[in-house]
Design a protein around this motif. Structure first.
Motif, PDB file in Angstrom:
ATOM      1  N   MET A 277       0.891  -1.166   0.092  1.00  0.00           N
ATOM      2  CA  MET A 277       0.018   0.055   0.005  1.00  0.00           C
ATOM      3  C   MET A 277       0.802   1.351  -0.023  1.00  0.00           C
ATOM      4  SD  MET A 277      -2.832  -1.013  -0.382  1.00  0.00           S
ATOM      5  CE  MET A 277      -3.779   0.658  -0.002  1.00  0.00           C
ATOM      6  N   THR A 278       1.858   1.292   0.634  1.00  0.00           N
ATOM      7  CA  THR A 278       2.695   2.213   0.857  1.00  0.00           C
ATOM      8  C   THR A 278       3.353   2.588  -0.651  1.00  0.00           C
ATOM      9  OG1 THR A 278       3.607   1.880   3.093  1.00  0.00           O
ATOM     10  CG2 THR A 278       5.184   3.224   1.808  1.00  0.00           C
ATOM     11  N   MET A 279       3.922   1.760  -1.549  1.00  0.00           N
ATOM     12  CA  MET A 279       4.347   2.013  -2.713  1.00  0.00           C
ATOM     13  C   MET A 279       3.309   2.520  -3.510  1.00  0.00           C
ATOM     14  SD  MET A 279       6.970  -1.240  -3.150  1.00  0.00           S
ATOM     15  CE  MET A 279       7.477  -0.619  -4.695  1.00  0.00           C
ATOM     16  N   TYR A 280       2.036   2.212  -3.433  1.00  0.00           N
ATOM     17  CA  TYR A 280       0.809   2.806  -4.174  1.00  0.00           C
ATOM     18  C   TYR A 280       0.712   4.184  -3.910  1.00  0.00           C
ATOM     19  CZ  TYR A 280      -3.778   3.227  -6.464  1.00  0.00           C
ATOM     20  OH  TYR A 280      -4.818   3.719  -6.983  1.00  0.00           O
ATOM     21  N   ASP A 281       0.663   4.524  -2.511  1.00  0.00           N
ATOM     22  CA  ASP A 281       0.522   5.850  -2.225  1.00  0.00           C
ATOM     23  C   ASP A 281       1.598   6.665  -2.705  1.00  0.00           C
ATOM     24  OD1 ASP A 281      -0.461   8.085  -0.734  1.00  0.00           O
ATOM     25  OD2 ASP A 281      -0.204   6.953   1.128  1.00  0.00           O
ATOM     26  N   ILE A 282       2.855   6.314  -2.705  1.00  0.00           N
ATOM     27  CA  ILE A 282       3.938   6.889  -3.247  1.00  0.00           C
ATOM     28  C   ILE A 282       3.771   6.998  -4.779  1.00  0.00           C
ATOM     29  CG2 ILE A 282       6.363   6.796  -3.695  1.00  0.00           C
ATOM     30  CD1 ILE A 282       6.815   5.433  -1.306  1.00  0.00           C
ATOM     31  N   MET A 283       3.019   6.008  -5.351  1.00  0.00           N
ATOM     32  CA  MET A 283       3.036   6.435  -6.836  1.00  0.00           C
ATOM     33  C   MET A 283       1.999   7.501  -7.276  1.00  0.00           C
ATOM     34  SD  MET A 283       3.459   2.433  -8.264  1.00  0.00           S
ATOM     35  CE  MET A 283       3.321   2.845  -9.863  1.00  0.00           C
ATOM     36  N   LYS A 284       0.896   7.241  -6.344  1.00  0.00           N
ATOM     37  CA  LYS A 284      -0.293   8.327  -6.503  1.00  0.00           C
ATOM     38  C   LYS A 284       0.123   9.783  -6.042  1.00  0.00           C
ATOM     39  CE  LYS A 284      -3.079   5.568  -8.612  1.00  0.00           C
ATOM     40  NZ  LYS A 284      -3.536   6.300  -9.950  1.00  0.00           N
ATOM     41  N   ASN A 285       0.863   9.898  -5.116  1.00  0.00           N
ATOM     42  CA  ASN A 285       0.916  11.052  -4.367  1.00  0.00           C
ATOM     43  C   ASN A 285       2.381  11.702  -4.220  1.00  0.00           C
ATOM     44  OD1 ASN A 285      -1.959  11.253  -3.664  1.00  0.00           O
ATOM     45  ND2 ASN A 285      -1.400   9.410  -2.601  1.00  0.00           N
ATOM     46  N   ALA A 286       3.591  11.070  -4.689  1.00  0.00           N
ATOM     47  CA  ALA A 286       4.700  11.710  -4.434  1.00  0.00           C
ATOM     48  C   ALA A 286       4.903  13.003  -5.043  1.00  0.00           C
ATOM     49  CB  ALA A 286       5.853  10.784  -5.211  1.00  0.00           C
ATOM     50  N   LYS A 287       4.397  13.351  -6.072  1.00  0.00           N
ATOM     51  CA  LYS A 287       4.503  15.054  -6.507  1.00  0.00           C
ATOM     52  C   LYS A 287       3.748  15.993  -5.658  1.00  0.00           C
ATOM     53  CE  LYS A 287       4.775  13.602 -11.607  1.00  0.00           C
ATOM     54  NZ  LYS A 287       5.179  12.580 -11.339  1.00  0.00           N
ATOM     55  N   ASP A 288       2.958  15.614  -4.678  1.00  0.00           N
ATOM     56  CA  ASP A 288       2.407  16.611  -4.027  1.00  0.00           C
ATOM     57  C   ASP A 288       2.714  16.458  -2.510  1.00  0.00           C
ATOM     58  OD1 ASP A 288       1.076  17.711  -6.287  1.00  0.00           O
ATOM     59  OD2 ASP A 288      -0.203  16.163  -6.358  1.00  0.00           O
ATOM     60  N   VAL A 289       2.987  15.224  -2.304  1.00  0.00           N
ATOM     61  CA  VAL A 289       3.120  14.868  -0.709  1.00  0.00           C
ATOM     62  C   VAL A 289       4.543  14.362  -0.199  1.00  0.00           C
ATOM     63  CG1 VAL A 289       1.834  13.367   1.200  1.00  0.00           C
ATOM     64  CG2 VAL A 289       0.486  14.400  -0.552  1.00  0.00           C
ATOM     65  N   SER A 290       5.018  14.976   0.888  1.00  0.00           N
ATOM     66  CA  SER A 290       6.118  14.441   1.354  1.00  0.00           C
ATOM     67  C   SER A 290       6.251  13.031   1.588  1.00  0.00           C
ATOM     68  CB  SER A 290       6.658  15.266   2.443  1.00  0.00           C
ATOM     69  OG  SER A 290       5.989  14.834   3.452  1.00  0.00           O
ATOM     70  N   LEU A 291       7.430  12.438   1.561  1.00  0.00           N
ATOM     71  CA  LEU A 291       7.699  11.128   2.024  1.00  0.00           C
ATOM     72  C   LEU A 291       7.097  10.800   3.551  1.00  0.00           C
ATOM     73  CD1 LEU A 291       8.397   8.003   1.227  1.00  0.00           C
ATOM     74  CD2 LEU A 291      10.536   8.616   1.812  1.00  0.00           C
ATOM     75  N   ASP A 292       7.426  11.811   4.008  1.00  0.00           N
ATOM     76  CA  ASP A 292       7.215  11.495   5.744  1.00  0.00           C
ATOM     77  C   ASP A 292       5.701  11.612   5.973  1.00  0.00           C
ATOM     78  OD1 ASP A 292       9.781  11.364   6.560  1.00  0.00           O
ATOM     79  OD2 ASP A 292      10.180  13.410   6.922  1.00  0.00           O
ATOM     80  N   ASP A 293       4.979  12.508   5.218  1.00  0.00           N
ATOM     81  CA  ASP A 293       3.640  12.637   5.232  1.00  0.00           C
ATOM     82  C   ASP A 293       2.993  11.380   4.766  1.00  0.00           C
ATOM     83  OD1 ASP A 293       3.751  14.997   6.523  1.00  0.00           O
ATOM     84  OD2 ASP A 293       3.088  16.162   4.649  1.00  0.00           O
ATOM     85  N   ILE A 294       3.467  10.557   3.750  1.00  0.00           N
ATOM     86  CA  ILE A 294       3.066   9.423   3.202  1.00  0.00           C
ATOM     87  C   ILE A 294       2.989   8.384   4.162  1.00  0.00           C
ATOM     88  CG2 ILE A 294       3.024   7.633   1.500  1.00  0.00           C
ATOM     89  CD1 ILE A 294       3.823   9.885  -0.612  1.00  0.00           C
ATOM     90  N   MET A 295       4.147   8.270   4.784  1.00  0.00           N
ATOM     91  CA  MET A 295       4.297   7.382   5.803  1.00  0.00           C
ATOM     92  C   MET A 295       3.294   7.632   6.836  1.00  0.00           C
ATOM     93  SD  MET A 295       5.878   4.509   6.260  1.00  0.00           S
ATOM     94  CE  MET A 295       6.523   4.306   4.727  1.00  0.00           C
ATOM     95  N   GLU A 296       3.255   8.824   7.401  1.00  0.00           N
ATOM     96  CA  GLU A 296       2.376   9.132   8.619  1.00  0.00           C
ATOM     97  C   GLU A 296       0.968   8.529   8.112  1.00  0.00           C
ATOM     98  OE1 GLU A 296       1.167   9.959  12.367  1.00  0.00           O
ATOM     99  OE2 GLU A 296       3.351  10.009  11.547  1.00  0.00           O
ATOM    100  N   ARG A 297       0.453   8.896   7.103  1.00  0.00           N
ATOM    101  CA  ARG A 297      -0.739   8.034   6.644  1.00  0.00           C
ATOM    102  C   ARG A 297      -0.841   6.730   6.640  1.00  0.00           C
ATOM    103  NH1 ARG A 297      -2.395  11.233   1.939  1.00  0.00           N
ATOM    104  NH2 ARG A 297      -0.806  10.338   0.773  1.00  0.00           N
ATOM    105  N   GLN A 298       0.105   6.133   6.105  1.00  0.00           N
ATOM    106  CA  GLN A 298       0.181   4.507   6.223  1.00  0.00           C
ATOM    107  C   GLN A 298       0.233   4.113   7.745  1.00  0.00           C
ATOM    108  OE1 GLN A 298      -0.165   2.422   3.698  1.00  0.00           O
ATOM    109  NE2 GLN A 298      -0.588   4.499   2.634  1.00  0.00           N
ATOM    110  N   ILE A 299       0.801   4.763   8.493  1.00  0.00           N
ATOM    111  CA  ILE A 299       0.982   4.506  10.055  1.00  0.00           C
ATOM    112  C   ILE A 299      -0.392   4.506  10.529  1.00  0.00           C
ATOM    113  CG2 ILE A 299       1.738   4.781  12.277  1.00  0.00           C
ATOM    114  CD1 ILE A 299       4.214   5.773  10.844  1.00  0.00           C
ATOM    115  N   LEU A 300      -1.123   5.672  10.657  1.00  0.00           N
ATOM    116  CA  LEU A 300      -2.592   5.921  10.679  1.00  0.00           C
ATOM    117  C   LEU A 300      -3.560   5.007  10.340  1.00  0.00           C
ATOM    118  CD1 LEU A 300      -2.535   9.808  10.595  1.00  0.00           C
ATOM    119  CD2 LEU A 300      -2.384   8.314  12.666  1.00  0.00           C
TER     120      LEU A 300
END
Length: 81
Positions: free
Chosen positions: A1-24
């Protein structure tokens, strides 16, 4: 799921924020190595950082393969922080 989130959102969201969402959402913090340097978690951490850069730089809807991108960026992604 993390890699999919990265692919969809890396241009607009920091890696730390993506990871925080995955943790939540119930995932683990894949950016925090759980073992000593050289362990699988350290390798995973470096892979995720590189993959984030790949997704962030992508301009062709991922027609450039991960392998091709990695060959062209080996030196520039060695020391990601």
């Amino acid at each position: 799921m993390t890699m999919y989130d990265i692919m969809k959102n890396a241009k607009d969201v920091s890696l730390d924020d993506i990871m925080e969402r995955q943790i939540l959402l119930g995932g683990k913090n894949l950016l925090k190595p759980f073992h000593k340097v050289g362990s699988k978690s350290s390798e995973r951490l470096e892979f995720i950082k590189k993959f984030y850069e790949y997704a962030k730089e992508n301009k062709d809807n991922f027609n450039t393969s991960w392998s091709e991108w990695l060959k062209n960026h080996k030196d520039s992604v060695k020391d990601l922080d």
